[in-house]
Design a protein around this motif. Structure first.
Motif, PDB file in Angstrom:
ATOM      1  N   THR A  52       0.832  -1.210   0.000  1.00 45.33           N
ATOM      2  CA  THR A  52       0.000   0.000   0.000  1.00 45.33           C
ATOM      3  C   THR A  52       0.867   1.262   0.000  1.00 45.33           C
ATOM      4  O   THR A  52       2.018   1.254   0.440  1.00 45.33           O
ATOM      5  N   VAL A  53       0.270   2.345  -0.457  1.00 48.15           N
ATOM      6  CA  VAL A  53       0.943   3.653  -0.481  1.00 48.15           C
ATOM      7  C   VAL A  53      -0.164   4.709  -0.479  1.00 48.15           C
ATOM      8  O   VAL A  53      -1.286   4.428  -0.897  1.00 48.15           O
ATOM      9  N   ALA A  54       0.154   5.910   0.033  1.00 52.78           N
ATOM     10  CA  ALA A  54      -0.849   6.986   0.049  1.00 52.78           C
ATOM     11  C   ALA A  54      -0.271   8.235  -0.611  1.00 52.78           C
ATOM     12  O   ALA A  54       0.897   8.572  -0.426  1.00 52.78           O
ATOM     13  N   ILE A  55      -1.120   8.910  -1.366  1.00 56.53           N
ATOM     14  CA  ILE A  55      -0.742  10.161  -2.033  1.00 56.53           C
ATOM     15  C   ILE A  55      -1.540  11.281  -1.383  1.00 56.53           C
ATOM     16  O   ILE A  55      -2.755  11.163  -1.216  1.00 56.53           O
ATOM     17  N   ARG A  56      -0.836  12.365  -1.000  1.00 60.60           N
ATOM     18  CA  ARG A  56      -1.506  13.462  -0.292  1.00 60.60           C
ATOM     19  C   ARG A  56      -1.501  14.746  -1.119  1.00 60.60           C
ATOM     20  O   ARG A  56      -0.562  15.553  -0.992  1.00 60.60           O
ATOM     21  N   PRO A  57      -2.520  14.969  -1.937  1.00 64.07           N
ATOM     22  CA  PRO A  57      -2.617  16.267  -2.605  1.00 64.07           C
ATOM     23  C   PRO A  57      -3.251  17.285  -1.663  1.00 64.07           C
ATOM     24  O   PRO A  57      -3.830  16.910  -0.645  1.00 64.07           O
ATOM     25  N   HIS A  58      -3.138  18.565  -1.988  1.00 65.94           N
ATOM     26  CA  HIS A  58      -3.975  19.546  -1.292  1.00 65.94           C
ATOM     27  C   HIS A  58      -5.049  19.973  -2.286  1.00 65.94           C
ATOM     28  O   HIS A  58      -5.732  19.104  -2.822  1.00 65.94           O
ATOM     29  N   GLY A  59      -5.243  21.256  -2.541  1.00 64.29           N
ATOM     30  CA  GLY A  59      -6.305  21.655  -3.475  1.00 64.29           C
ATOM     31  C   GLY A  59      -5.983  21.209  -4.895  1.00 64.29           C
ATOM     32  O   GLY A  59      -4.899  21.482  -5.390  1.00 64.29           O
ATOM     33  N   ILE A  60      -6.926  20.510  -5.528  1.00 60.45           N
ATOM     34  CA  ILE A  60      -6.687  20.031  -6.897  1.00 60.45           C
ATOM     35  C   ILE A  60      -7.493  20.905  -7.855  1.00 60.45           C
ATOM     36  O   ILE A  60      -8.668  21.163  -7.611  1.00 60.45           O
ATOM     37  N   PHE A  61      -6.858  21.356  -8.935  1.00 60.41           N
ATOM     38  CA  PHE A  61      -7.615  22.110  -9.943  1.00 60.41           C
ATOM     39  C   PHE A  61      -7.389  21.503 -11.316  1.00 60.41           C
ATOM     40  O   PHE A  61      -6.446  20.732 -11.526  1.00 60.41           O
ATOM     41  N   GLY A  62      -8.270  21.849 -12.247  1.00 62.86           N
ATOM     42  CA  GLY A  62      -8.146  21.350 -13.613  1.00 62.86           C
ATOM     43  C   GLY A  62      -9.529  21.203 -14.228  1.00 62.86           C
ATOM     44  O   GLY A  62     -10.534  21.514 -13.582  1.00 62.86           O
TER      45      GLY A  62
END
Ligand code: NAD
Length: 245
Positions: free
Chosen positions: A165-175
């Motif tokens: 397992t692994v975790a990805i931590r974005p903050h505000g995502i735009f697009g």
């Protein structure tokens, strides 16, 4: 003996959402066969099969995970929901259910979309690294349950039994198709409510373009191997520089 699931088959839980759909499109582009599991279907795409249900229901989840070696979990109630019971049910118990379903279906890799807010205590962080501790006083119930969710997923990493397992931590995502961030900013500005500054105007906020967040997820999934140092770890994902807000 069980046939090993194909490494080019994956499932995206929350694949009808903003980030999930971008991820599904990228995976389909890269030649993956994708199963989407979500409570709703928001589009159609060749090579993508939709399974509708609540992730808290293991029996509903299992068909979507059949013959799948890699699962992305990017479903969550919207942060603004202000519903503690819903966050706890979906993000905590639901994540336990996702992990159990992965075990039962023979899934080998689980990539979680976490959030950078898991380390945010209410004061600006610049160049924060992954060794920051989890927030002791999370800013809201959403974040509280994102912390629990991330811990569950990372603690489930078990090299001996072939579950990584692994975790990805974005903050505000735009697009493109962002339903929240930019539309809310624009709407607030149109209503003349952007004239107020909280603090002295130097508050930091981190936004990441959705394609970069997707790229981070795909890289993490493809690098997730038993000998890899990323097993059981969380990674912040960002553009280059933070934005003054
Ligand atoms: P979104 O609301 O667009 O997508 C979430 C999807 O999850 C939706 O399609 C929804 O139907 C599905 N879902 C919710 N509850 C479910 C349930 N019980 N069972 C099955 N499906 C369910 O949100 P998003 O912006 O794409 O966020 C995706 C992930 O990224 C979430 O985990 C969120 O916490 C995280 N995140 C988002 C941002 C951001 O700025 N958008 C920032 C940091 C972290």
């Amino acid at each position: 003996t069980r046939v090993r699931p194909s490494s080019k088959r994956c499932a995206v839980i929350g694949g009808s959402g903003f980030l999930g759909r971008h991820l599904v499109e990228k995976l389909a582009d890269k030649g993956y066969t994708v199963s989407v599991f979500d409570i709703r279907q928001s589009y159609e795409l060749p090579g993508v099969t939709f399974y509708l249900g609540d992730l808290c229901d293991k029996q509903a989840l299992l068909p979507a995970l059949r013959d799948v070696s890699l699962v992305f979990h990017c479903a969550s109630p919207a942060p603004g929901a202000d519903d503690r019971a819903l966050f706890e049910r979906v993000n905590i118990s639901g994540t336990r259910t996702v992990i159990q379903a992965c075990h039962e279906a023979g899934v080998q890799k689980l990539v979680l979309t976490s959030s950078a807010s898991v380390v945010f205590e209410g004061t600006d962080i610049k160049n924060g690294k992954e060794d920051l501790p989890y927030a002791k006083k999370p800013i809201d119930f959403y974040t509280l349950t994102k912390i629990q969710q991330e811990k569950l997923v990372l603690e489930a990493c078990d090299k001996e039994n072939g579950f990584l397992t692994v975790a990805i931590r974005p903050h505000g995502i735009f697009g493109p198709r962002d339903p929240q961030l930019v539309p809310i900013l624009v709407d607030t500005a149109r209503r003349g409510k952007m004239k107020f500054i909280i603090g002295n105007g130097s508050n930091l906020v981190d936004f990441t373009y959705v394609e970069n967040v997707v790229h981070g997820h795909v890289l993490a999934a493809e690098r997730l191997r038993p000998e890899s140092p990323i097993c059981g770890q969380a990674y912040h994902i960002t553009n280059d520089e933070p934005v003054f807000f």
